[in-house]
Scaffold this active site. Structure first.
Site, PDB file in Angstrom:
ATOM      1  N   GLU A 153       0.835  -1.207   0.000  1.00 35.38           N
ATOM      2  CA  GLU A 153       0.000   0.000   0.000  1.00 35.38           C
ATOM      3  C   GLU A 153       0.867   1.254   0.000  1.00 35.38           C
ATOM      4  O   GLU A 153       2.073   1.192   0.245  1.00 35.38           O
ATOM      5  CB  GLU A 153      -0.944   0.009   1.207  1.00 35.38           C
ATOM      6  CG  GLU A 153      -0.218  -0.018   2.534  1.00 35.38           C
ATOM      7  CD  GLU A 153      -0.893   0.828   3.589  1.00 35.38           C
ATOM      8  OE1 GLU A 153      -1.312   1.959   3.289  1.00 35.38           O
ATOM      9  OE2 GLU A 153      -0.982   0.355   4.739  1.00 35.38           O
TER      10      GLU A 153
ATOM     11  N   LYS B 117      -5.049  10.970   0.728  1.00 31.03           N
ATOM     12  CA  LYS B 117      -5.316   9.612   1.222  1.00 31.03           C
ATOM     13  C   LYS B 117      -6.589   9.116   0.536  1.00 31.03           C
ATOM     14  O   LYS B 117      -7.629   9.772   0.620  1.00 31.03           O
ATOM     15  CB  LYS B 117      -5.492   9.674   2.742  1.00 31.03           C
ATOM     16  CG  LYS B 117      -5.930   8.367   3.391  1.00 31.03           C
ATOM     17  CD  LYS B 117      -5.945   8.505   4.911  1.00 31.03           C
ATOM     18  CE  LYS B 117      -6.733   7.405   5.593  1.00 31.03           C
ATOM     19  NZ  LYS B 117      -6.766   7.560   7.048  1.00 31.03           N
TER      20      LYS B 117
ATOM     21  N   VAL C  64      -5.407   0.496   2.828  1.00 36.21           N
ATOM     22  CA  VAL C  64      -5.535  -0.955   2.683  1.00 36.21           C
ATOM     23  C   VAL C  64      -6.734  -1.273   1.786  1.00 36.21           C
ATOM     24  O   VAL C  64      -6.641  -2.082   0.853  1.00 36.21           O
ATOM     25  CB  VAL C  64      -5.676  -1.626   4.065  1.00 36.21           C
ATOM     26  CG1 VAL C  64      -6.096  -3.084   3.924  1.00 36.21           C
ATOM     27  CG2 VAL C  64      -4.355  -1.520   4.833  1.00 36.21           C
TER      28      VAL C  64
ATOM     29  N   ASP D 233     -16.681   5.308  14.414  1.00 34.00           N
ATOM     30  CA  ASP D 233     -15.725   5.480  13.322  1.00 34.00           C
ATOM     31  C   ASP D 233     -15.109   4.119  13.028  1.00 34.00           C
ATOM     32  O   ASP D 233     -14.341   3.597  13.823  1.00 34.00           O
ATOM     33  CB  ASP D 233     -14.664   6.504  13.747  1.00 34.00           C
ATOM     34  CG  ASP D 233     -13.620   6.764  12.668  1.00 34.00           C
ATOM     35  OD1 ASP D 233     -13.601   6.032  11.649  1.00 34.00           O
ATOM     36  OD2 ASP D 233     -12.815   7.699  12.835  1.00 34.00           O
TER      37      ASP D 233
ATOM     38  N   SER E 288     -13.160   1.791  10.044  1.00 34.56           N
ATOM     39  CA  SER E 288     -12.425   1.881   8.787  1.00 34.56           C
ATOM     40  C   SER E 288     -13.109   1.089   7.675  1.00 34.56           C
ATOM     41  O   SER E 288     -13.608  -0.024   7.893  1.00 34.56           O
ATOM     42  CB  SER E 288     -11.011   1.346   8.977  1.00 34.56           C
ATOM     43  OG  SER E 288     -10.331   1.317   7.741  1.00 34.56           O
ATOM     44  N   ALA E 289     -13.063   1.643   6.467  1.00 35.48           N
ATOM     45  CA  ALA E 289     -13.569   0.935   5.282  1.00 35.48           C
ATOM     46  C   ALA E 289     -12.699  -0.280   4.943  1.00 35.48           C
ATOM     47  O   ALA E 289     -13.087  -1.101   4.112  1.00 35.48           O
ATOM     48  CB  ALA E 289     -13.625   1.886   4.091  1.00 35.48           C
ATOM     49  N   ASP E 290     -11.540  -0.396   5.603  1.00 40.49           N
ATOM     50  CA  ASP E 290     -10.709  -1.600   5.387  1.00 40.49           C
ATOM     51  C   ASP E 290     -11.511  -2.860   5.726  1.00 40.49           C
ATOM     52  O   ASP E 290     -11.363  -3.894   5.065  1.00 40.49           O
ATOM     53  CB  ASP E 290      -9.460  -1.572   6.287  1.00 40.49           C
ATOM     54  CG  ASP E 290      -8.451  -0.495   5.896  1.00 40.49           C
ATOM     55  OD1 ASP E 290      -8.660   0.188   4.871  1.00 40.49           O
ATOM     56  OD2 ASP E 290      -7.457  -0.349   6.629  1.00 40.49           O
TER      57      ASP E 290
ATOM     58  N   LYS F 221      -4.160  -1.645  13.881  1.00 43.15           N
ATOM     59  CA  LYS F 221      -3.337  -0.688  14.610  1.00 43.15           C
ATOM     60  C   LYS F 221      -3.750  -0.597  16.078  1.00 43.15           C
ATOM     61  O   LYS F 221      -4.930  -0.638  16.402  1.00 43.15           O
ATOM     62  CB  LYS F 221      -3.424   0.682  13.943  1.00 43.15           C
ATOM     63  CG  LYS F 221      -2.521   0.766  12.735  1.00 43.15           C
ATOM     64  CD  LYS F 221      -2.933   1.891  11.834  1.00 43.15           C
ATOM     65  CE  LYS F 221      -4.303   1.619  11.309  1.00 43.15           C
ATOM     66  NZ  LYS F 221      -4.901   2.742  10.607  1.00 43.15           N
TER      67      LYS F 221
END
Ligand code: PSU
Ligand code: MN
Length: 303
Positions: free
Chosen positions: A24, A85, A105, A138, A140-142, A159
């Protein structure tokens, strides 16, 4: 169809069925501060080569998806001021407006899958952020991408700034296989353990490749999370980590940081609060993941 711009090396390897590993670019453009970040991108590519595969760093330049970067392209990614980003939902607009983007990602998975790349290495995935009073969740779209795109993501877990139990639950809900590579523990990125367990454990690249082939054979379209703990010589203990993370989260909350800025803000705060040690662990684990991904890609190509 949108054309993918491939380096000659990546194009030749894919055509011949030789192992290729996607990398990435958010980690290069926004995950590490300048001027170290170019060397990080180069080190990750070298780690893939050392592991016996061809690296394909993925990004968007002038609105064109890049599968593998030239040295000049990598330099642009690391140093150009206008590299945004880009996650999955941002890709269409970025392409149409001819912008430059570093892929998360999620967006890297989308482009890797289009290019026919089955294995991808990163540092840590995005996930469920800790709940903040008065703010909506919140996530992540990952995670959504892992549920619908057939790419194995080799990482040191999610993370450490995230709510790891909630992230693991969400991966289970989405039907994403979470496999420990040489471990039963779900790693906590900077630490080798989080107190949480993975679904399954695999101890070698050949077995991991066989898992991917089995998923292909079933027609499953989801990704696979391959969790490789950070190298013992770089990793920190959970106690040390918890201290850094609590302080970084408190700063983010006090400053009201939101949206796509949250992850880069927290990573930068963590690095400051750890006296630079966070970055050292991040680089060591990303290189380790690149080597493991190369071994899995090689075994996958051979089976
Ligand atoms: N892990 C790192 N550095 C990073 C990231 C992860 O060590 O820069 C990036 C990845 O690109 C990941 C993204 O996809 O952060 C997640 O951002 P968000 O939480 O906004 O989805
Ligand atoms: Mn977010």
């Amino acid at each position: 169809m949108i054309d993918l711009v491939m380096t000659d090396e990546v194009k030749a390897a894919l055509a011949a069925g030789r192992p290729v590993v996607a990398l990435e670019s958010t980690i290069v453009a926004h995950g590490f501060p300048r001027p170290d970040n170019l060397a990080v991108g180069q080190a990750l590519e070298q780690a893939v080569r050392d592991g016996g595969a061809v690296p394909a760093t993925i990004a968007v330049l002038d609105g064109r998806p890049q599968i593998g970067l030239t040295p000049a392209g990598l330099d642009r990614l690391a140093n150009a001021p206008d590299v945004v980003k880009v996650s999955t939902r941002d890709l269409g607009h970025l392409l149409a407006t001819r912008g430059n983007g570093a892929t998360t990602v999620a967006a890297t998975m989308v482009l890797a899958a289009r290019a026919g790349i089955r294995v991808f290495a990163t540092g840590g995935i995005g996930g469920v952020h800790p709940a903040q009073p008065g703010h909506p969740p919140d996530i992540s779209a990952d995670l959504a991408e892992l549920a619908r795109t057939r790419v194995a993501v080799v990482c040191a877990g999610a993370k450490s700034i995230l709510d790891l139990p909630a992230t693991l639950e969400m991966l289970e809900t989405l039907g994403v296989p979470v496999i420990g590579y040489g471990t039963d523990a779900f790693p906590a990125f900077h630490a080798r353990e989080s107190g949480l367990r993975v679904g399954q454990r695999v101890d070698d690249a050949a077995t991991m490749a066989a898992v991917l082939h089995a998923q292909d054979g079933l027609g499953l379209v989801c990704g696979t999370l391959v969790c490789n703990p950070p190298p013992a010589e770089a990793a920190v203990t959970r106690d040390v980590l918890d201290g850094w993370v609590a302080a970084a989260l408190a700063e983010a909350q006090a400053q009201g940081v939101k949206g796509a800025k949250v992850t880069p803000f927290l990573l930068a705060a963590l690095d400051r609060l750890s006296g630079g040690h966070s970055k050292t662990v991040n680089l060591a684990l990303a290189k380790s993941n690149a080597r493991v991904a190369a071994a899995i890609a090689a075994a996958y190509a051979a089976q």
